[in-house]
Design a protein around this motif. Structure first.
Motif, PDB file in Angstrom:
ATOM      1  N   PRO A  75     -53.333  -3.818  -2.031  1.00 15.33           N
ATOM      2  CA  PRO A  75     -53.648  -4.983  -2.052  1.00 15.33           C
ATOM      3  C   PRO A  75     -53.344  -6.379  -1.034  1.00 15.33           C
ATOM      4  N   LEU A  76     -54.911  -6.882  -1.318  1.00 13.45           N
ATOM      5  CA  LEU A  76     -55.565  -7.643   0.365  1.00 13.45           C
ATOM      6  C   LEU A  76     -54.459  -9.647  -0.147  1.00 13.45           C
ATOM      7  N   ALA A  77     -53.330  -9.419  -1.562  1.00 14.96           N
ATOM      8  CA  ALA A  77     -52.484 -10.789  -0.918  1.00 14.96           C
ATOM      9  C   ALA A  77     -51.610  -9.860   0.273  1.00 14.96           C
ATOM     10  N   ASP A  78     -51.508  -8.865  -0.219  1.00 14.88           N
ATOM     11  CA  ASP A  78     -50.617  -8.183   1.252  1.00 14.88           C
ATOM     12  C   ASP A  78     -50.581  -8.486   1.895  1.00 14.88           C
ATOM     13  N   ALA A  99     -64.196  -8.646 -12.800  1.00 21.37           N
ATOM     14  CA  ALA A  99     -62.466  -8.192 -12.625  1.00 21.37           C
ATOM     15  C   ALA A  99     -62.600  -6.918 -11.312  1.00 21.37           C
ATOM     16  N   PRO A 100     -61.516  -6.380 -10.281  1.00 18.77           N
ATOM     17  CA  PRO A 100     -61.773  -5.731  -9.503  1.00 18.77           C
ATOM     18  C   PRO A 100     -61.599  -4.587  -9.514  1.00 18.77           C
ATOM     19  N   GLY A 101     -62.771  -4.049  -8.925  1.00 20.44           N
ATOM     20  CA  GLY A 101     -63.121  -2.617  -8.979  1.00 20.44           C
ATOM     21  C   GLY A 101     -64.018  -2.112 -10.348  1.00 20.44           C
ATOM     22  N   LYS A 102     -64.222  -2.886 -11.457  1.00 20.51           N
ATOM     23  CA  LYS A 102     -65.142  -3.405 -12.724  1.00 20.51           C
ATOM     24  C   LYS A 102     -66.702  -2.842 -12.077  1.00 20.51           C
ATOM     25  N   LYS A 103     -67.041  -3.359 -10.829  1.00 23.29           N
ATOM     26  CA  LYS A 103     -68.409  -3.367 -10.510  1.00 23.29           C
ATOM     27  C   LYS A 103     -68.666  -3.665  -9.447  1.00 23.29           C
ATOM     28  N   TYR A 104     -70.001  -3.363  -9.056  1.00 24.37           N
ATOM     29  CA  TYR A 104     -70.421  -2.743  -7.308  1.00 24.37           C
ATOM     30  C   TYR A 104     -71.273  -4.713  -6.927  1.00 24.37           C
ATOM     31  N   ARG A 105     -71.216  -5.273  -6.486  1.00 25.52           N
ATOM     32  CA  ARG A 105     -71.257  -6.169  -5.757  1.00 25.52           C
ATOM     33  C   ARG A 105     -71.250  -6.728  -4.504  1.00 25.52           C
ATOM     34  N   TYR A 106     -72.829  -6.829  -3.383  1.00 26.48           N
ATOM     35  CA  TYR A 106     -72.616  -7.247  -2.426  1.00 26.48           C
ATOM     36  C   TYR A 106     -72.179  -8.084  -1.995  1.00 26.48           C
ATOM     37  N   SER A 107     -71.176  -8.055  -0.960  1.00 26.24           N
ATOM     38  CA  SER A 107     -70.473  -9.752  -0.822  1.00 26.24           C
ATOM     39  C   SER A 107     -69.996  -9.639   0.592  1.00 26.24           C
ATOM     40  N   GLU A 121     -54.175 -10.081  -6.189  1.00 27.10           N
ATOM     41  CA  GLU A 121     -52.251  -8.796  -6.047  1.00 27.10           C
ATOM     42  C   GLU A 121     -53.457  -7.781  -6.242  1.00 27.10           C
ATOM     43  N   GLU A 122     -54.789  -7.605  -6.727  1.00 27.77           N
ATOM     44  CA  GLU A 122     -54.845  -6.668  -7.569  1.00 27.77           C
ATOM     45  C   GLU A 122     -56.043  -6.349  -7.056  1.00 27.77           C
ATOM     46  N   ILE A 123     -56.828  -6.865  -5.760  1.00 27.88           N
ATOM     47  CA  ILE A 123     -58.302  -5.849  -4.661  1.00 27.88           C
ATOM     48  C   ILE A 123     -56.996  -5.990  -3.836  1.00 27.88           C
ATOM     49  N   THR A 124     -57.709  -4.278  -4.047  1.00 31.03           N
ATOM     50  CA  THR A 124     -57.633  -3.308  -2.174  1.00 31.03           C
ATOM     51  C   THR A 124     -58.386  -3.741  -1.378  1.00 31.03           C
ATOM     52  N   LEU A 125     -57.880  -2.612  -0.313  1.00 30.85           N
ATOM     53  CA  LEU A 125     -58.681  -2.570   0.676  1.00 30.85           C
ATOM     54  C   LEU A 125     -59.971  -2.070   0.890  1.00 30.85           C
ATOM     55  N   SER A 126     -59.603  -0.691  -0.139  1.00 28.35           N
ATOM     56  CA  SER A 126     -60.951  -0.091  -0.730  1.00 28.35           C
ATOM     57  C   SER A 126     -62.093  -1.063  -0.957  1.00 28.35           C
ATOM     58  N   MET A 127     -61.272  -1.692  -2.080  1.00 26.82           N
ATOM     59  CA  MET A 127     -62.204  -2.473  -2.497  1.00 26.82           C
ATOM     60  C   MET A 127     -63.646  -3.165  -2.021  1.00 26.82           C
ATOM     61  N   ARG A 134     -66.686  -3.458  -3.568  1.00 27.97           N
ATOM     62  CA  ARG A 134     -65.947  -3.251  -5.615  1.00 27.97           C
ATOM     63  C   ARG A 134     -64.892  -4.723  -5.538  1.00 27.97           C
ATOM     64  N   SER A 135     -64.348  -5.634  -4.860  1.00 26.29           N
ATOM     65  CA  SER A 135     -63.716  -6.858  -4.550  1.00 26.29           C
ATOM     66  C   SER A 135     -63.763  -7.915  -5.823  1.00 26.29           C
ATOM     67  N   GLY A 136     -65.082  -7.878  -6.242  1.00 22.80           N
ATOM     68  CA  GLY A 136     -65.342  -9.281  -7.166  1.00 22.80           C
ATOM     69  C   GLY A 136     -65.402 -10.401  -6.328  1.00 22.80           C
ATOM     70  N   ILE A 137     -65.494 -10.466  -4.743  1.00 15.87           N
ATOM     71  CA  ILE A 137     -64.584 -12.302  -4.379  1.00 15.87           C
ATOM     72  C   ILE A 137     -66.067 -12.453  -4.465  1.00 15.87           C
ATOM     73  N   PRO A 138     -66.833 -14.072  -4.790  1.00 16.03           N
ATOM     74  CA  PRO A 138     -68.591 -14.496  -4.732  1.00 16.03           C
ATOM     75  C   PRO A 138     -68.144 -14.494  -2.620  1.00 16.03           C
ATOM     76  N   ASN A 139     -69.653 -14.232  -2.736  1.00 13.86           N
ATOM     77  CA  ASN A 139     -70.505 -13.935  -1.708  1.00 13.86           C
ATOM     78  C   ASN A 139     -71.028 -15.305  -0.916  1.00 13.86           C
ATOM     79  N   PHE A 140     -70.219 -15.400   0.356  1.00 12.44           N
ATOM     80  CA  PHE A 140     -70.581 -16.624   0.995  1.00 12.44           C
ATOM     81  C   PHE A 140     -71.505 -17.027   1.347  1.00 12.44           C
ATOM     82  N   THR A 141     -72.513 -15.672   1.627  1.00 14.03           N
ATOM     83  CA  THR A 141     -74.260 -16.608   1.796  1.00 14.03           C
ATOM     84  C   THR A 141     -75.004 -16.868   0.456  1.00 14.03           C
ATOM     85  N   ASP A 142     -74.701 -16.571  -0.497  1.00 13.71           N
ATOM     86  CA  ASP A 142     -74.935 -16.912  -1.693  1.00 13.71           C
ATOM     87  C   ASP A 142     -74.943 -18.245  -1.845  1.00 13.71           C
ATOM     88  N   VAL A 143     -73.754 -19.311  -1.583  1.00 12.20           N
ATOM     89  CA  VAL A 143     -73.467 -20.395  -1.842  1.00 12.20           C
ATOM     90  C   VAL A 143     -74.601 -21.731  -1.275  1.00 12.20           C
TER      91      VAL A 143
END
Length: 366
Positions: free
Chosen positions: A133-136, A195-203, A149-155, A160-169
């Motif tokens: 996970p990212l937190a590690d 939620a992590p892994g639930k969708k695809y969104r380019y970020s 704690e749930e977002i993995t490197l592969s996500m 597929r992490s769900g983290i907002p895209n900074f260029t959309d700010v």
């Protein structure tokens, strides 16, 4: 024929006639609806799409200049034939320098392909784990990025992490941060998109974080790692990670409609889109990626499960498309150096690119 039979036949004929009339009316409505839809489509797109297909790639590029592009570069590599390069328009509009195929270009998000290969190699070597996970990897982000704690490197790699895209700010491109940490601050403490892994969104934030993970894992810059492990083995001497590494005169100018300045001077440092390269270098890389010659033993299976084999790039002043066509064993790279607010430039670029593909397929040669 008895009366009842005649009545049935007459009735059926009338029904068939009504059906034909209804179908004709439906087709008429569809045509009207389609034409009314075209009213809302810029006619330049319609023109670019319906014009007769030129005989050559060069003719298509020359024609594309009439759509508002200041300069374009195309690289075509068909198996069994010498690669061919094309250019049209301006390399530098202000100084009246014509476009030339060997110019460096900001390839924007095509950079992600190189980063994904670096991740693949380090996973194969046992230095990274796709399930960690990212937190590690970046403990300081626990509590600052939702679900760290749930977002993995592969996500992260797969968007597929769900983290907002900074260029959309809002306002990001009007005053982009100069450092990666400043960029990351734009999305810290923001709610996740999903939620992590639930969708695809380019970020782009995903690859900003991957760059930091790579740097900490290696103990030095991932840019140097990619140069040693990816660029050098392929002989890519005209590919660079950062703007400060190049002679600015070699960089094709970038233009944004309504803005008079030259955007080639604007540096991007995020690994989500910082790289510069010639069209030929991108083409060589893309073929090696697609034919597998880029990979060491065991790496291609990892990459297959992880990321894509083609990409596009878009930042103010620079658009790029890099694809491989298996049916004709051909790599086609297209760069164009003009963007605008309404986004129709991207549609135009894709129309031009697809017409180039059609020219190559129809002629059997570029």
């Amino acid at each position: 024929m008895c009366f009842q039979q005649a009545f049935v036949v007459t009735t059926m004929n009338r029904i068939d006639m009504k059906k034909k009339q209804a179908k004709h009316l439906f087709r008429t409505v569809l045509i009207i609806a389609s034409l009314s839809t075209l009213y809302f489509v810029p006619w330049i797109l319609v023109k670019a799409w319906i014009l007769p297909l030129p005989d050559t790639v060069q003719e298509q590029l020359d024609q594309a200049l009439g759509y508002g592009f200041d300069g374009m570069i195309v690289y075509v590599d068909q198996a069994g034939k010498p690669p061919e390069l094309y250019a049209a328009g301006w390399h530098d509009r202000e100084n009246r320098i014509p476009a030339y195929p060997q110019a460096l270009f900001k390839i924007a998000s095509i950079s992600k392909l190189y980063v994904a290969v670096a991740v693949t190699r380090l996973v194969n070597d046992g230095h990274l784990s796709l399930n960690k996970p990212l937190a590690d990897y970046l403990p300081e982000l626990a509590g600052r990025i939702e679900n760290a704690e749930e977002i993995t490197l592969s996500m992260l790699v797969q968007h597929r992490s769900g983290i907002p895209n900074f260029t959309d700010v809002p306002g990001y491109w009007q005053n982009p941060p100069q450092e990666n940490q400043e960029t990351l601050e734009l999305v810290l403490d923001k709610p996740a998109d999903f939620a992590p892994g639930k969708k695809y969104r380019y970020s782009n934030t995903n690859y900003l974080l991957i760059g930091e993970i790579l740097d900490r894992t290696l103990g030095y810059s991932h840019h140097q790692y990619m140069k040693d492990q990816i660029l050098a083995p392929l002989g890519l001497t005209h590919t660079f990670s950062l703007l400060r590494e190049v002679d600015l005169d070699d960089v094709m100018s970038g233009y944004y409609v309504g803005y008079e300045g030259d955007l080639k001077y604007n540096a991007i440092k995020s690994p989500s889109g910082s790289m510069l390269a010639t069209a030929e270098d991108v083409g060589i890389f893309l073929r090696a990626l697609n034919d597998g010659s880029l990979f060491n033993q065991g790496e291609q299976e990892i990459y297959d499960s992880l990321y894509v084999y083609h990409h596009t790039g878009l930042i103010p002043g620079y658009q790029s498309i890099a694809k491989y066509y298996k049916d004709i064993d051909t790599v086609i790279i297209q760069f164009n150096n003009t963007t605008n607010f309404d986004g129709y430039d991207w549609n135009l670029a894709e129309i031009v690119y697809n017409r180039i593909v059609r020219i190559i397929k129809s002629k059997g040669s570029a």
